[in-house]
Design a protein around this motif. Sequence first.
Motif, PDB file in Angstrom:
ATOM      1  N   TYR A 164       0.842  -1.198   0.000  1.00 55.48           N
ATOM      2  CA  TYR A 164       0.000   0.000   0.000  1.00 55.48           C
ATOM      3  C   TYR A 164       0.878   1.250   0.000  1.00 55.48           C
ATOM      4  O   TYR A 164       0.668   2.175  -0.781  1.00 55.48           O
ATOM      5  CB  TYR A 164      -0.913  -0.016   1.231  1.00 55.48           C
ATOM      6  N   LYS A 165       1.863   1.259   0.888  1.00 51.14           N
ATOM      7  CA  LYS A 165       2.761   2.417   0.986  1.00 51.14           C
ATOM      8  C   LYS A 165       3.516   2.624  -0.328  1.00 51.14           C
ATOM      9  O   LYS A 165       3.640   3.753  -0.805  1.00 51.14           O
ATOM     10  CB  LYS A 165       3.744   2.235   2.139  1.00 51.14           C
ATOM     11  N   GLU A 166       4.011   1.546  -0.903  1.00 54.68           N
ATOM     12  CA  GLU A 166       4.721   1.661  -2.179  1.00 54.68           C
ATOM     13  C   GLU A 166       3.776   2.151  -3.278  1.00 54.68           C
ATOM     14  O   GLU A 166       4.142   3.007  -4.086  1.00 54.68           O
ATOM     15  CB  GLU A 166       5.330   0.316  -2.579  1.00 54.68           C
ATOM     16  N   SER A 202      -0.967   5.245   7.435  1.00 52.60           N
ATOM     17  CA  SER A 202      -1.188   4.842   8.829  1.00 52.60           C
ATOM     18  C   SER A 202      -2.651   4.502   9.108  1.00 52.60           C
ATOM     19  O   SER A 202      -2.943   3.627   9.911  1.00 52.60           O
ATOM     20  CB  SER A 202      -0.694   5.922   9.791  1.00 52.60           C
ATOM     21  N   GLU A 203      -3.565   5.180   8.433  1.00 53.02           N
ATOM     22  CA  GLU A 203      -4.989   4.977   8.703  1.00 53.02           C
ATOM     23  C   GLU A 203      -5.646   3.899   7.854  1.00 53.02           C
ATOM     24  O   GLU A 203      -6.594   3.256   8.296  1.00 53.02           O
ATOM     25  CB  GLU A 203      -5.752   6.297   8.493  1.00 53.02           C
ATOM     26  N   GLU A 241      -7.430  -1.645   4.250  1.00 53.68           N
ATOM     27  CA  GLU A 241      -7.573  -1.901   2.814  1.00 53.68           C
ATOM     28  C   GLU A 241      -7.082  -3.309   2.484  1.00 53.68           C
ATOM     29  O   GLU A 241      -7.723  -4.047   1.739  1.00 53.68           O
ATOM     30  CB  GLU A 241      -6.782  -0.860   2.013  1.00 53.68           C
ATOM     31  N   SER A 242      -5.947  -3.694   3.066  1.00 55.06           N
ATOM     32  CA  SER A 242      -5.414  -5.041   2.848  1.00 55.06           C
ATOM     33  C   SER A 242      -6.359  -6.099   3.421  1.00 55.06           C
ATOM     34  O   SER A 242      -6.607  -7.127   2.786  1.00 55.06           O
ATOM     35  CB  SER A 242      -4.025  -5.174   3.488  1.00 55.06           C
ATOM     36  N   ASP A 269     -10.089 -10.421   2.666  1.00 60.08           N
ATOM     37  CA  ASP A 269     -11.378 -11.021   3.021  1.00 60.08           C
ATOM     38  C   ASP A 269     -12.211 -11.308   1.770  1.00 60.08           C
ATOM     39  O   ASP A 269     -12.855 -12.361   1.674  1.00 60.08           O
ATOM     40  CB  ASP A 269     -12.161 -10.105   3.971  1.00 60.08           C
ATOM     41  N   TYR A 270     -12.184 -10.392   0.828  1.00 61.40           N
ATOM     42  CA  TYR A 270     -12.920 -10.593  -0.420  1.00 61.40           C
ATOM     43  C   TYR A 270     -12.379 -11.820  -1.163  1.00 61.40           C
ATOM     44  O   TYR A 270     -13.148 -12.663  -1.627  1.00 61.40           O
ATOM     45  CB  TYR A 270     -12.822  -9.339  -1.300  1.00 61.40           C
ATOM     46  N   PHE A 271     -11.053 -11.935  -1.232  1.00 58.51           N
ATOM     47  CA  PHE A 271     -10.449 -13.086  -1.911  1.00 58.51           C
ATOM     48  C   PHE A 271     -10.803 -14.387  -1.199  1.00 58.51           C
ATOM     49  O   PHE A 271     -11.118 -15.391  -1.835  1.00 58.51           O
ATOM     50  CB  PHE A 271      -8.923 -12.916  -2.010  1.00 58.51           C
TER      51      PHE A 271
END
Length: 163
Positions: free
Chosen positions: A23-25, A141-142, A147-148, A153-155
């Motif tokens: 996410y950060k990348e 941070s938030e 998101e991950s 969970d969807y997968f």
Amino acid sequence: MVNWLELIEEKEDQILAEGEKAYKEAINNPHLRYIVEIDENGDVYSWYDVAGGNSFHVSTFEGKSKELFELCFQFLDIEISSDALESKLIEKGYKKELEELAQLASENQTSIEVEIINGDNDILKEFVEECRKEEIDFMVSEYARSESENKLDYFKEILKSLQ
């Protein structure tokens, strides 16, 4: 044969940690998409492709790995709040310039950020970049973990529906 759901649940903490890094990348490199993947040995990793790309590993094609989720911020427009930018300018001792920029923004029906970006003061542009970096750090941070989690969970729900 690998029970992917069991393997994913066993490696969930590692997957989420890798998702946070991805996410950060991704948010710092909006021209790329980051893919979080797990192989049949339980190794979790992420890799990147160009945003909008459709590359995949041969191991995924052969069923030896699974792409768990991807993160891409190609169309994300990082919004810097006027308050944050104004506070930064005041904090750095640019109150007079702030007043001039506010007047100019009002006349041009734009924002202080737009006036700084379109201007020629490199120091003020650095303050805009500082605010943008702070906003990105806040988003990481938030939102990186949740998101991950949501994508994983969807997968997992898809895998459950296939059993």
